[in-house]
Motif scaffolding. Structure first.
Motif, PDB file in Angstrom:
ATOM      1  N   GLN A  40      21.912 -11.117  33.575  1.00 49.30           N
ATOM      2  CA  GLN A  40      22.345 -10.701  34.212  1.00 49.30           C
ATOM      3  C   GLN A  40      23.163  -9.894  34.919  1.00 49.30           C
ATOM      4  O   GLN A  40      24.018  -9.296  35.915  1.00 49.30           O
ATOM      5  CB  GLN A  40      23.921 -11.953  33.645  1.00 49.30           C
ATOM      6  CG  GLN A  40      23.349 -12.778  33.417  1.00 49.30           C
ATOM      7  CD  GLN A  40      24.715 -13.846  32.295  1.00 49.30           C
ATOM      8  OE1 GLN A  40      26.354 -13.191  32.093  1.00 49.30           O
ATOM      9  NE2 GLN A  40      24.959 -14.899  32.262  1.00 49.30           N
ATOM     10  N   ILE A  41      22.638  -8.769  34.193  1.00 53.62           N
ATOM     11  CA  ILE A  41      21.977  -7.649  35.010  1.00 53.62           C
ATOM     12  C   ILE A  41      22.260  -7.384  36.573  1.00 53.62           C
ATOM     13  O   ILE A  41      22.581  -6.332  37.254  1.00 53.62           O
ATOM     14  CB  ILE A  41      21.373  -6.260  34.051  1.00 53.62           C
ATOM     15  CG1 ILE A  41      22.028  -6.157  32.779  1.00 53.62           C
ATOM     16  CG2 ILE A  41      21.700  -5.197  34.710  1.00 53.62           C
ATOM     17  CD1 ILE A  41      23.281  -5.158  32.441  1.00 53.62           C
ATOM     18  N   PHE A  42      21.520  -7.952  36.582  1.00 48.50           N
ATOM     19  CA  PHE A  42      20.739  -7.979  37.957  1.00 48.50           C
ATOM     20  C   PHE A  42      21.518  -9.083  39.457  1.00 48.50           C
ATOM     21  O   PHE A  42      21.576 -10.386  38.905  1.00 48.50           O
ATOM     22  CB  PHE A  42      19.218  -8.017  38.206  1.00 48.50           C
ATOM     23  CG  PHE A  42      17.994  -7.965  37.054  1.00 48.50           C
ATOM     24  CD1 PHE A  42      18.216  -6.371  38.126  1.00 48.50           C
ATOM     25  CD2 PHE A  42      17.999  -7.852  36.004  1.00 48.50           C
ATOM     26  CE1 PHE A  42      17.444  -4.927  36.651  1.00 48.50           C
ATOM     27  CE2 PHE A  42      17.394  -6.662  35.024  1.00 48.50           C
ATOM     28  CZ  PHE A  42      17.027  -5.854  35.715  1.00 48.50           C
ATOM     29  N   CYS A  71      14.632  -4.782  41.365  1.00 52.58           N
ATOM     30  CA  CYS A  71      13.201  -3.684  41.379  1.00 52.58           C
ATOM     31  C   CYS A  71      13.746  -2.532  40.634  1.00 52.58           C
ATOM     32  O   CYS A  71      12.994  -2.039  40.639  1.00 52.58           O
ATOM     33  CB  CYS A  71      12.860  -3.547  42.956  1.00 52.58           C
ATOM     34  SG  CYS A  71      12.279  -4.554  43.697  1.00 52.58           S
ATOM     35  N   ASP A  72      14.827  -2.297  40.046  1.00 54.15           N
ATOM     36  CA  ASP A  72      14.887  -1.263  38.866  1.00 54.15           C
ATOM     37  C   ASP A  72      14.871  -1.140  38.062  1.00 54.15           C
ATOM     38  O   ASP A  72      14.612  -2.196  37.451  1.00 54.15           O
ATOM     39  CB  ASP A  72      17.028  -1.590  39.710  1.00 54.15           C
ATOM     40  CG  ASP A  72      17.791  -0.941  40.176  1.00 54.15           C
ATOM     41  OD1 ASP A  72      16.828  -0.237  41.517  1.00 54.15           O
ATOM     42  OD2 ASP A  72      18.802  -1.437  40.700  1.00 54.15           O
ATOM     43  N   TYR A  73      14.127  -0.425  37.325  1.00 53.31           N
ATOM     44  CA  TYR A  73      14.017   0.313  36.303  1.00 53.31           C
ATOM     45  C   TYR A  73      15.508  -0.407  35.039  1.00 53.31           C
ATOM     46  O   TYR A  73      15.775   0.958  35.019  1.00 53.31           O
ATOM     47  CB  TYR A  73      12.944   1.132  36.180  1.00 53.31           C
ATOM     48  CG  TYR A  73      12.945   0.869  34.548  1.00 53.31           C
ATOM     49  CD1 TYR A  73      12.130   0.660  34.238  1.00 53.31           C
ATOM     50  CD2 TYR A  73      13.707   1.970  33.390  1.00 53.31           C
ATOM     51  CE1 TYR A  73      11.473   0.780  32.463  1.00 53.31           C
ATOM     52  CE2 TYR A  73      13.040   2.351  32.510  1.00 53.31           C
ATOM     53  CZ  TYR A  73      11.755   1.695  31.698  1.00 53.31           C
ATOM     54  OH  TYR A  73      11.623   1.970  30.508  1.00 53.31           O
ATOM     55  N   ILE A 120      10.431   6.456  31.234  1.00 47.02           N
ATOM     56  CA  ILE A 120       9.216   6.654  31.771  1.00 47.02           C
ATOM     57  C   ILE A 120       9.282   6.640  33.598  1.00 47.02           C
ATOM     58  O   ILE A 120      10.354   5.945  33.998  1.00 47.02           O
ATOM     59  CB  ILE A 120       8.268   4.692  31.885  1.00 47.02           C
ATOM     60  CG1 ILE A 120       8.206   4.628  30.331  1.00 47.02           C
ATOM     61  CG2 ILE A 120       6.867   4.670  32.341  1.00 47.02           C
ATOM     62  CD1 ILE A 120       7.957   5.952  29.249  1.00 47.02           C
ATOM     63  N   ARG A 121       8.572   7.518  33.501  1.00 48.60           N
ATOM     64  CA  ARG A 121       8.587   8.379  35.663  1.00 48.60           C
ATOM     65  C   ARG A 121       8.233   7.111  36.547  1.00 48.60           C
ATOM     66  O   ARG A 121       7.384   5.973  35.494  1.00 48.60           O
ATOM     67  CB  ARG A 121       7.901  10.289  35.657  1.00 48.60           C
ATOM     68  CG  ARG A 121       7.999  11.004  34.405  1.00 48.60           C
ATOM     69  CD  ARG A 121       8.149  12.201  34.972  1.00 48.60           C
ATOM     70  NE  ARG A 121       6.081  11.866  35.193  1.00 48.60           N
ATOM     71  CZ  ARG A 121       4.977  12.131  34.511  1.00 48.60           C
ATOM     72  NH1 ARG A 121       5.550  12.392  33.120  1.00 48.60           N
ATOM     73  NH2 ARG A 121       3.712  11.895  34.762  1.00 48.60           N
ATOM     74  N   GLU A 122       8.058   7.180  37.251  1.00 48.57           N
ATOM     75  CA  GLU A 122       7.858   5.895  38.234  1.00 48.57           C
ATOM     76  C   GLU A 122       6.234   6.287  38.626  1.00 48.57           C
ATOM     77  O   GLU A 122       5.790   4.620  39.125  1.00 48.57           O
ATOM     78  CB  GLU A 122       8.725   6.373  39.461  1.00 48.57           C
ATOM     79  CG  GLU A 122       8.379   5.287  40.725  1.00 48.57           C
ATOM     80  CD  GLU A 122       8.759   3.665  40.141  1.00 48.57           C
ATOM     81  OE1 GLU A 122       8.834   2.899  40.687  1.00 48.57           O
ATOM     82  OE2 GLU A 122       9.589   3.714  39.553  1.00 48.57           O
ATOM     83  N   PRO A 229       8.618 -13.047  46.767  1.00 46.29           N
ATOM     84  CA  PRO A 229       7.758 -11.458  46.820  1.00 46.29           C
ATOM     85  C   PRO A 229       8.185 -10.306  45.601  1.00 46.29           C
ATOM     86  O   PRO A 229       7.682  -8.964  45.793  1.00 46.29           O
ATOM     87  CB  PRO A 229       8.908 -11.152  48.223  1.00 46.29           C
ATOM     88  CG  PRO A 229       9.264 -12.286  49.148  1.00 46.29           C
ATOM     89  CD  PRO A 229       9.683 -13.023  47.572  1.00 46.29           C
ATOM     90  N   PHE A 230       8.623 -10.844  44.713  1.00 49.64           N
ATOM     91  CA  PHE A 230       8.878  -9.756  43.643  1.00 49.64           C
ATOM     92  C   PHE A 230       8.457 -10.191  42.550  1.00 49.64           C
ATOM     93  O   PHE A 230       9.062  -9.820  41.162  1.00 49.64           O
ATOM     94  CB  PHE A 230      10.786  -9.582  43.809  1.00 49.64           C
ATOM     95  CG  PHE A 230      10.982  -9.632  45.124  1.00 49.64           C
ATOM     96  CD1 PHE A 230      11.118  -7.711  45.484  1.00 49.64           C
ATOM     97  CD2 PHE A 230      12.026 -10.158  46.172  1.00 49.64           C
ATOM     98  CE1 PHE A 230      11.479  -7.104  46.516  1.00 49.64           C
ATOM     99  CE2 PHE A 230      12.710  -9.493  47.035  1.00 49.64           C
ATOM    100  CZ  PHE A 230      12.214  -8.036  47.451  1.00 49.64           C
ATOM    101  N   ARG A 231       8.013 -11.725  42.257  1.00 52.87           N
ATOM    102  CA  ARG A 231       7.384 -12.280  41.475  1.00 52.87           C
ATOM    103  C   ARG A 231       7.469 -11.163  40.269  1.00 52.87           C
ATOM    104  O   ARG A 231       7.452 -11.747  38.561  1.00 52.87           O
ATOM    105  CB  ARG A 231       6.459 -13.131  41.371  1.00 52.87           C
ATOM    106  CG  ARG A 231       5.034 -13.400  42.046  1.00 52.87           C
ATOM    107  CD  ARG A 231       4.636 -14.382  42.515  1.00 52.87           C
ATOM    108  NE  ARG A 231       4.958 -15.121  41.456  1.00 52.87           N
ATOM    109  CZ  ARG A 231       3.953 -16.090  41.313  1.00 52.87           C
ATOM    110  NH1 ARG A 231       3.470 -16.842  42.203  1.00 52.87           N
ATOM    111  NH2 ARG A 231       3.315 -17.312  40.547  1.00 52.87           N
ATOM    112  N   ASN A 232       6.856 -10.653  40.268  1.00 57.19           N
ATOM    113  CA  ASN A 232       5.924  -9.458  39.225  1.00 57.19           C
ATOM    114  C   ASN A 232       6.688  -8.240  39.236  1.00 57.19           C
ATOM    115  O   ASN A 232       6.228  -7.568  37.742  1.00 57.19           O
ATOM    116  CB  ASN A 232       4.754  -8.976  39.717  1.00 57.19           C
ATOM    117  CG  ASN A 232       3.337  -9.850  40.838  1.00 57.19           C
ATOM    118  OD1 ASN A 232       3.498 -10.863  39.724  1.00 57.19           O
ATOM    119  ND2 ASN A 232       3.080  -9.080  41.836  1.00 57.19           N
ATOM    120  N   GLU A 233       8.351  -8.319  39.224  1.00 62.86           N
ATOM    121  CA  GLU A 233       9.183  -7.494  38.889  1.00 62.86           C
ATOM    122  C   GLU A 233       9.293  -8.107  37.520  1.00 62.86           C
ATOM    123  O   GLU A 233       9.465  -9.310  36.838  1.00 62.86           O
ATOM    124  CB  GLU A 233      10.707  -7.172  39.899  1.00 62.86           C
ATOM    125  CG  GLU A 233       9.733  -6.331  41.156  1.00 62.86           C
ATOM    126  CD  GLU A 233       9.523  -5.270  41.342  1.00 62.86           C
ATOM    127  OE1 GLU A 233       9.713  -4.681  39.824  1.00 62.86           O
ATOM    128  OE2 GLU A 233       9.009  -4.574  41.604  1.00 62.86           O
TER     129      GLU A 233
END
Length: 302
Positions: A40-42, A71-73, A120-122, A229-233
């Motif tokens: 729910q953060i997203f 897409c945010d970490y 972790i760095r991008e 399009p973002f399914r791998n996030e």
């Protein structure tokens, strides 16, 4: 006994009825709700995450709902920092703060603290994602065996995200992931009241099934299609979206995907209960007993 204020933590498995119960508690004590549901953060995925509706958020102010892009970490460590900041601000002006959700790691991060593992760095994240796609999981598991044999012995070797995260730490810091894992409970500057919600198993399963049907009726398939399009996030690596994506791939019919969502949600519910039942600090209630729960909170606070 810690120094100031009380954090009320209302937890329980998915579908048990945390939302409505917490609205009643928050309204009674005139306090906002801090979300402890990792999805729910997203923003942009309110249906599949059963996020509080606009009407519910108009009744009670909510924090950490729809605050981040898909897409945010975002990690349990990030959540620990954000939630503690909000709790601290709330307890500056009130004796009570309220946190609720079913994400076990997020709740433990606030109540017990988690190890200080670096963000972790991008560039590291992108490189490890590329390597996973090109080399596969077995290659990364073997690399983890060489770089951190202690963690290799205990990690779920079929869970690519956990394997990758351990390797990310190794590559970024030059140290083992094991060296950052202390498992020490951190002191908090507030008292914690843990309230668990549960129902008879068959009743809980029926609520889960009905909620999935409601999600489908409310537009879960269209919401998942927008997220394709973002399914791998990582934000979408969760029950509901994974099954609908598989339907889009032509592997299952929609009816099969819906049944899989129900079954996997029930499985996750059992996992949550197993995790929470180990915590002897939790006082368990039926979510129908609103008055009893409020009375219990008042008896502890006063």
């Amino acid at each position: 006994m810690l120094k100031k204020g009380f954090l009320i933590v209302i937890l329980g498995p998915t579908g048990v009825g945390k939302t409505e119960l917490c609205l009643s508690v928050a309204e009674h004590f005139h306090i906002p709700i801090i979300n402890a549901d990792s999805r729910q953060i997203f923003r942009d995925i309110p249906i599949g995450t059963a996020a509080p509706t606009i009407e519910q958020q108009s009744r009670v102010k909510h924090f950490l709902v729809g605050t981040h892009d898909i897409c945010d970490y975002y990690s349990a460590s990030s959540y620990e920092q954000d939630a503690l900041t909000l709790i601290g601000k709330q307890l500056e002006t009130d004796n009570l703060a309220l946190l609720t959700g079913g994400s076990m790691m997020y709740i433990d991060a606030v109540c017990k603290g988690i190890d200080d593992i670096p963000t972790i760095r991008e560039d590291i994240r992108i490189e490890m994602k590329r390597r996973y796609a090109e080399e596969g999981l077995d290659s990364l598991v073997e690399e983890l065996r060489k770089l951190d044999p202690c963690h290799y012995e205990i990690v779920d070797k079929k869970n690519h995200r956990r394997v990758i995260h351990a390797l990310e730490i190794c590559h970024q810091t030059g140290k083992t992931y094991t060296s950052f894992r202390k498992d020490e409970k951190k002191e908090r500057q507030f008292n914690i009241i843990k309230i668990g919600l549960d129902r008879p198993r068959e009743e809980l399963y029926e609520r889960i099934n009905l909620r999935v049907d409601s999600m489908i009726a409310d537009g879960l398939v269209d919401e998942a299609r927008r997220m394709l399009p973002f399914r791998n996030e990582n934000a979408l690596n969760t029950v509901g979206y994974k099954e609908i994506f598989t339907y889009f791939d032509g592997v299952w019919q929609l009816d099969e995907a819906i049944e899989r969502i129900k079954g996997n949600t029930r499985r996750y519910c059992r996992k949550q209960l197993t995790w929470f039942k180990r915590d002897e600090e939790i006082r368990w209630f039926s979510p129908n007993n609103v008055e009893e729960i409020i009375n219990y909170i008042e008896s502890v606070v006063n």
